[in-house]
Design an enzyme around this catalytic site. Structure first.
Site, PDB file in Angstrom:
ATOM      1  CG  ASP A 115      -1.927   1.075   1.271  1.00 29.54           C
ATOM      2  OD1 ASP A 115      -3.001   0.866   1.848  1.00 29.54           O
ATOM      3  OD2 ASP A 115      -1.663   2.164   0.723  1.00 29.54           O
ATOM      4  CG  ASP A 147      -2.859   3.486  -2.424  1.00 31.29           C
ATOM      5  OD1 ASP A 147      -3.926   2.846  -2.294  1.00 31.29           O
ATOM      6  OD2 ASP A 147      -2.251   4.003  -1.479  1.00 31.29           O
ATOM      7  CD  GLU A 148      -5.574  -1.115  -0.255  1.00 33.25           C
ATOM      8  OE1 GLU A 148      -5.969  -1.868   0.616  1.00 33.25           O
ATOM      9  OE2 GLU A 148      -6.170  -0.075  -0.584  1.00 33.25           O
TER      10      GLU A 148
HETATM   11  P1  TTP Z   1      -5.252   5.115   1.072  1.00 36.26           P
HETATM   12  O1  TTP Z   1      -4.241   4.045   0.771  1.00 36.26           O
HETATM   13  O2  TTP Z   1      -6.372   4.769   1.981  1.00 36.26           O
HETATM   14  O3  TTP Z   1      -4.502   6.359   1.738  1.00 36.26           O
HETATM   15  P2  TTP Z   1      -3.111   7.010   1.402  1.00 36.26           P
HETATM   16  O4  TTP Z   1      -2.329   6.213   0.419  1.00 36.26           O
HETATM   17  O5  TTP Z   1      -3.317   8.436   1.016  1.00 36.26           O
HETATM   18  O6  TTP Z   1      -2.382   7.015   2.815  1.00 36.26           O
HETATM   19  P3  TTP Z   1      -1.807   5.788   3.627  1.00 36.26           P
HETATM   20  O7  TTP Z   1      -2.052   4.547   2.818  1.00 36.26           O
HETATM   21  O8  TTP Z   1      -0.344   6.097   3.789  1.00 36.26           O
HETATM   22  O9  TTP Z   1      -2.544   5.797   4.920  1.00 36.26           O
HETATM   23  O10 TTP Z   1      -5.858   5.675  -0.250  1.00 36.26           O
HETATM   24  C1  TTP Z   1      -5.108   5.800  -1.445  1.00 36.26           C
HETATM   25  C2  TTP Z   1      -5.536   7.031  -2.214  1.00 36.26           C
HETATM   26  O11 TTP Z   1      -6.929   6.951  -2.525  1.00 36.26           O
HETATM   27  C3  TTP Z   1      -5.353   8.314  -1.440  1.00 36.26           C
HETATM   28  O12 TTP Z   1      -4.034   8.855  -1.588  1.00 36.26           O
HETATM   29  C4  TTP Z   1      -6.416   9.184  -2.010  1.00 36.26           C
HETATM   30  C5  TTP Z   1      -7.517   8.240  -2.435  1.00 36.26           C
HETATM   31  N1  TTP Z   1      -8.605   8.284  -1.423  1.00 36.26           N
HETATM   32  C6  TTP Z   1      -9.661   9.168  -1.622  1.00 36.26           C
HETATM   33  O13 TTP Z   1      -9.720   9.872  -2.623  1.00 36.26           O
HETATM   34  N2  TTP Z   1     -10.638   9.233  -0.660  1.00 36.26           N
HETATM   35  C7  TTP Z   1     -10.616   8.468   0.472  1.00 36.26           C
HETATM   36  O14 TTP Z   1     -11.523   8.571   1.322  1.00 36.26           O
HETATM   37  C8  TTP Z   1      -9.530   7.553   0.661  1.00 36.26           C
HETATM   38  C9  TTP Z   1      -9.454   6.693   1.904  1.00 36.26           C
HETATM   39  C10 TTP Z   1      -8.547   7.501  -0.317  1.00 36.26           C
HETATM   40 MG    MG Z   2      -2.154   4.134   0.673  1.00 35.73          MG
END
Ligand code: TTP
Ligand code: MG
Length: 367
Positions: A17, A112-113
């Site tokens: 992730d 992203d995951e």
């Molecule tokens: P996440 O992997 O949940 O968050 P992140 O990568 O920003 O942070 P981390 O993993 O380090 O905690 O989500 C990936 C991307 O998806 C995030 O950068 C933006 C998008 N996203 C949204 O647009 N709205 C949301 O509510 C979430 C959770 C994510």
């Molecule tokens: Mg993330």
């Protein structure tokens, strides 16, 4: 030479992730933002919602899905940026192709995951921890972005692990560690346990996986039906679901339940914009397309309705999906007149873009 005795891995699962994905890309592309509280999302002076925030901004309490206005109040010095999806999609594609260099068994969950099954590594690397290190290095070399990874004998624990030492983390749960690892794991970490189930479990004095074990399978099944079985399994740290490289879900959707019921239609439209963006990215990640926009509303009294509209052509932007959902909201619901506690948006009738191979959905464990 006899190989060194290590823990026995029946399956070697990774969850990767990216850290603060959208924000990290903005900082990478504008180094003057480094170390600053960067908040990517909608208009902080309008009805926007935060997509994500840099770790510096998170120190102020800013997080995904809160209103941008609230983020501005918490962090007035924050640097607010609108999302540029094409950049995120490009990075995502590069990351996916790196992951596929290690195995065909890559299951993307979002831009992203992803999960990977590296039991049979493409180049024969036996140690899954080494694979995770290589992947993190490869991703950084190609994208200049950091990822966090979890290594475990199953998907559930790999995902929990990847979240434990963010950013730039690498957390390993070996088969021998599973039994101890789960004891103090909060039930909230189990996929499918949202705030409502968490409250229901708390009412039964079940807070951690150790409590699920104590409650027993029969009790959980009587209280939560089929989901109770899954809860019991997760409580023991078990999850035998496979990493599925490609499958076509019936619908992709995004929704949120509000802390307070609302009659504010403009606010609801703002939420739908966020949902439309998420669903749009999800479609792109999975190379799917669909024409049917589904709006889901739950009123204050828990009455749940869905309204849908099938478009003539596949939508070409998230804005098209958003506009359709807003029309449904205004003309086919009582939003504005009856308080709403949940709103969601989905695209159904999905098919793969330019692909002939299709797999059906795995049996869904969760309700
Ligand atoms: P996440 O992997 O949940 O968050 P992140 O990568 O920003 O942070 P981390 O993993 O380090 O905690 O989500 C990936 C991307 O998806 C995030 O950068 C933006 C998008 N996203 C949204 O647009 N709205 C949301 O509510 C979430 C959770 C994510
Ligand atoms: Mg993330």
């Amino acid at each position: 030479m006899k190989p060194k005795m290590g823990p026995k891995w029946k399956r070697k699962i990774l969850h990767v992730d990216m850290d603060a994905f959208f924000a990290a890309i903005e900082v990478r592309d504008n180094p003057s933002l480094k170390g600053k509280p960067v908040i990517v999302g909608g208009d902080p002076y309008g009805r926007g919602v935060v997509s994500t925030a840099s770790y510096e901004a998170r120190k102020f309490g800013v997080h995904s899905a809160m209103s941008s206005a609230a983020a501005r109040r918490l962090c007035p010095q924050g640097i607010f940026l609108r999302p540029s999806f094409h950049k995120y999609e490009e990075a995502s594609e590069r990351i996916q192709s790196i992951l596929r260099q290690h195995t065909d068994l890559v299951e993307p969950l979002s831009l992203d995951e992803a999960y990977l099954d590296v039991t049979e590594h493409r180049l024969g690397v036996e140690d899954p921890v080494l694979v995770a290190k290589l992947i993190k290095q490869n991703i950084f070399a190609v994208t200049h972005l950091t990822a966090s990874a979890g290594v475990a004998p199953n998907k559930f624990l790999a995902k929990v692990a990847s979240d434990m030492n963010k950013p730039n983390g690498l957390t390993v749960v070996t088969p021998h560690q599973v039994a101890d690892f789960v004891l103090d794991l909060p039930v909230r970490k189990i996929p499918g346990v949202g705030p409502v189930t968490e409250r229901e479990l708390a009412a039964e004095k079940i807070f951690f996986c150790r409590d699920l074990q104590r409650a027993g399978r029969d009790f959980l099944a009587s209280r939560f039906g089929k989901f109770g079985w899954a809860l019991y399994e997760r409580g023991l740290g078990r999850d035998d679901s496979s990493v599925i490289a490609e499958w076509t879900p019936k619908q992709l959707s995004s929704e949120e339940t509000f802390a307070k019921d609302t009659k504010d239609v403009e606010f609801l439209k703002g939420q739908l914009a966020q949902d439309a963006q998420r669903v749009w990215m999800d479609l792109k990640t999975r190379d799917l397309e669909g024409k049917t926009v589904v709006l889901k509303l739950k009123y204050f009294d828990f009455e749940l309705i869905t309204r849908s509209q099938t478009l003539e052509d596949f939508p070409e932007s998230w804005q098209e999906i958003h506009q359709t959902a807003c029309r449904l909201l205004e003309h086919k619901t009582n939003a504005g007149r009856r308080p709403v506690r949940l709103i969601g948006l989905g695209i159904s009738g999905l098919s793969e873009i330019g692909s002939v191979r299709k797999k059906s959905l795995p049996a869904d464990l969760f309700r």
